[in-house]
Write a protein that holds these residues in place. Sequence first.
Motif, PDB file in Angstrom:
ATOM      1  N   UNK A   5       0.787  -1.214   0.000  1.00  0.00           N
ATOM      2  CA  UNK A   5       0.000   0.000   0.000  1.00  0.00           C
ATOM      3  C   UNK A   5       0.826   1.276   0.000  1.00  0.00           C
ATOM      4  N   UNK A   6       2.134   1.151   0.152  1.00  0.00           N
ATOM      5  CA  UNK A   6       3.003   2.319   0.158  1.00  0.00           C
ATOM      6  C   UNK A   6       3.533   2.559  -1.246  1.00  0.00           C
ATOM      7  N   UNK A   7       3.567   3.810  -1.652  1.00  0.00           N
ATOM      8  CA  UNK A   7       4.052   4.180  -2.976  1.00  0.00           C
ATOM      9  C   UNK A   7       5.568   3.967  -3.048  1.00  0.00           C
ATOM     10  N   UNK A   8       6.083   3.379  -4.133  1.00  0.00           N
ATOM     11  CA  UNK A   8       7.530   3.240  -4.261  1.00  0.00           C
ATOM     12  C   UNK A   8       8.181   4.615  -4.319  1.00  0.00           C
ATOM     13  N   UNK A  27       8.398  10.025 -12.823  1.00  0.00           N
ATOM     14  CA  UNK A  27       7.469  11.159 -12.768  1.00  0.00           C
ATOM     15  C   UNK A  27       6.044  10.673 -12.966  1.00  0.00           C
ATOM     16  N   UNK A  28       5.839   9.815 -13.938  1.00  0.00           N
ATOM     17  CA  UNK A  28       4.501   9.278 -14.192  1.00  0.00           C
ATOM     18  C   UNK A  28       3.978   8.518 -12.970  1.00  0.00           C
ATOM     19  N   UNK A  29       4.843   7.733 -12.344  1.00  0.00           N
ATOM     20  CA  UNK A  29       4.455   6.978 -11.148  1.00  0.00           C
ATOM     21  C   UNK A  29       4.102   7.924 -10.012  1.00  0.00           C
ATOM     22  N   UNK A  30       4.931   8.932  -9.818  1.00  0.00           N
ATOM     23  CA  UNK A  30       4.697   9.886  -8.741  1.00  0.00           C
ATOM     24  C   UNK A  30       3.393  10.649  -8.944  1.00  0.00           C
ATOM     25  N   UNK A  31       3.199  11.159 -10.149  1.00  0.00           N
ATOM     26  CA  UNK A  31       1.989  11.925 -10.431  1.00  0.00           C
ATOM     27  C   UNK A  31       0.748  11.029 -10.318  1.00  0.00           C
ATOM     28  N   UNK A  35      -3.359  10.668  -7.608  1.00  0.00           N
ATOM     29  CA  UNK A  35      -4.752  10.303  -7.851  1.00  0.00           C
ATOM     30  C   UNK A  35      -5.417   9.753  -6.592  1.00  0.00           C
ATOM     31  N   UNK A  36      -4.617   9.156  -5.720  1.00  0.00           N
ATOM     32  CA  UNK A  36      -5.152   8.523  -4.513  1.00  0.00           C
ATOM     33  C   UNK A  36      -5.282   9.485  -3.341  1.00  0.00           C
ATOM     34  N   UNK A  37      -4.792  10.711  -3.475  1.00  0.00           N
ATOM     35  CA  UNK A  37      -4.754  11.637  -2.351  1.00  0.00           C
ATOM     36  C   UNK A  37      -6.145  11.902  -1.778  1.00  0.00           C
ATOM     37  N   UNK A  43      -3.667  13.757   7.009  1.00  0.00           N
ATOM     38  CA  UNK A  43      -2.358  13.672   7.659  1.00  0.00           C
ATOM     39  C   UNK A  43      -1.307  13.005   6.768  1.00  0.00           C
ATOM     40  N   UNK A  44      -1.731  12.211   5.792  1.00  0.00           N
ATOM     41  CA  UNK A  44      -0.801  11.513   4.901  1.00  0.00           C
ATOM     42  C   UNK A  44      -0.509  12.283   3.609  1.00  0.00           C
ATOM     43  N   UNK A  45      -1.205  13.380   3.391  1.00  0.00           N
ATOM     44  CA  UNK A  45      -1.022  14.147   2.158  1.00  0.00           C
ATOM     45  C   UNK A  45       0.387  14.706   2.035  1.00  0.00           C
ATOM     46  N   UNK A  46       0.931  15.246   3.105  1.00  0.00           N
ATOM     47  CA  UNK A  46       2.253  15.873   3.048  1.00  0.00           C
ATOM     48  C   UNK A  46       3.301  14.876   2.584  1.00  0.00           C
ATOM     49  N   UNK A  47       3.267  13.679   3.128  1.00  0.00           N
ATOM     50  CA  UNK A  47       4.244  12.652   2.735  1.00  0.00           C
ATOM     51  C   UNK A  47       4.150  12.357   1.241  1.00  0.00           C
ATOM     52  N   UNK A  48       2.935  12.252   0.726  1.00  0.00           N
ATOM     53  CA  UNK A  48       2.749  11.965  -0.690  1.00  0.00           C
ATOM     54  C   UNK A  48       3.236  13.118  -1.555  1.00  0.00           C
ATOM     55  N   UNK A  49       2.882  14.360  -1.177  1.00  0.00           N
ATOM     56  CA  UNK A  49       3.332  15.517  -1.942  1.00  0.00           C
ATOM     57  C   UNK A  49       4.849  15.653  -1.907  1.00  0.00           C
TER      58      UNK A  49
END
Length: 75
Positions: A5-8, A27-31, A35-37, A43-49
């Motif tokens: 469940x964690x993004x690479x 970049x494609x993977x990160x962007x 989509x899941x944000x 509280x998890x948004x900052x880590x993803x951004x």
Amino acid sequence: MTSPGQMPNPAMLARQADDGQSAIDAIATAVAGLDEVREMPVAEHVERFEAVHTALTDALSKADHLLSATSAHRS
């Protein structure tokens, strides 16, 4: 490398290829991870951004390096 469940970490992917394709893929993977944000706790948004920012920064750095190398070969 990652937990379920964690993004690479796309930053690690962006450093692998000399042709830039890994950076493009990272970049494609990160962007795509953005989509899941909406479904994630705020509280998890900052880590993803931050992960996306790191991937984009590394890809730009890689592009600068590739441009420098290309310019050096032309001289």
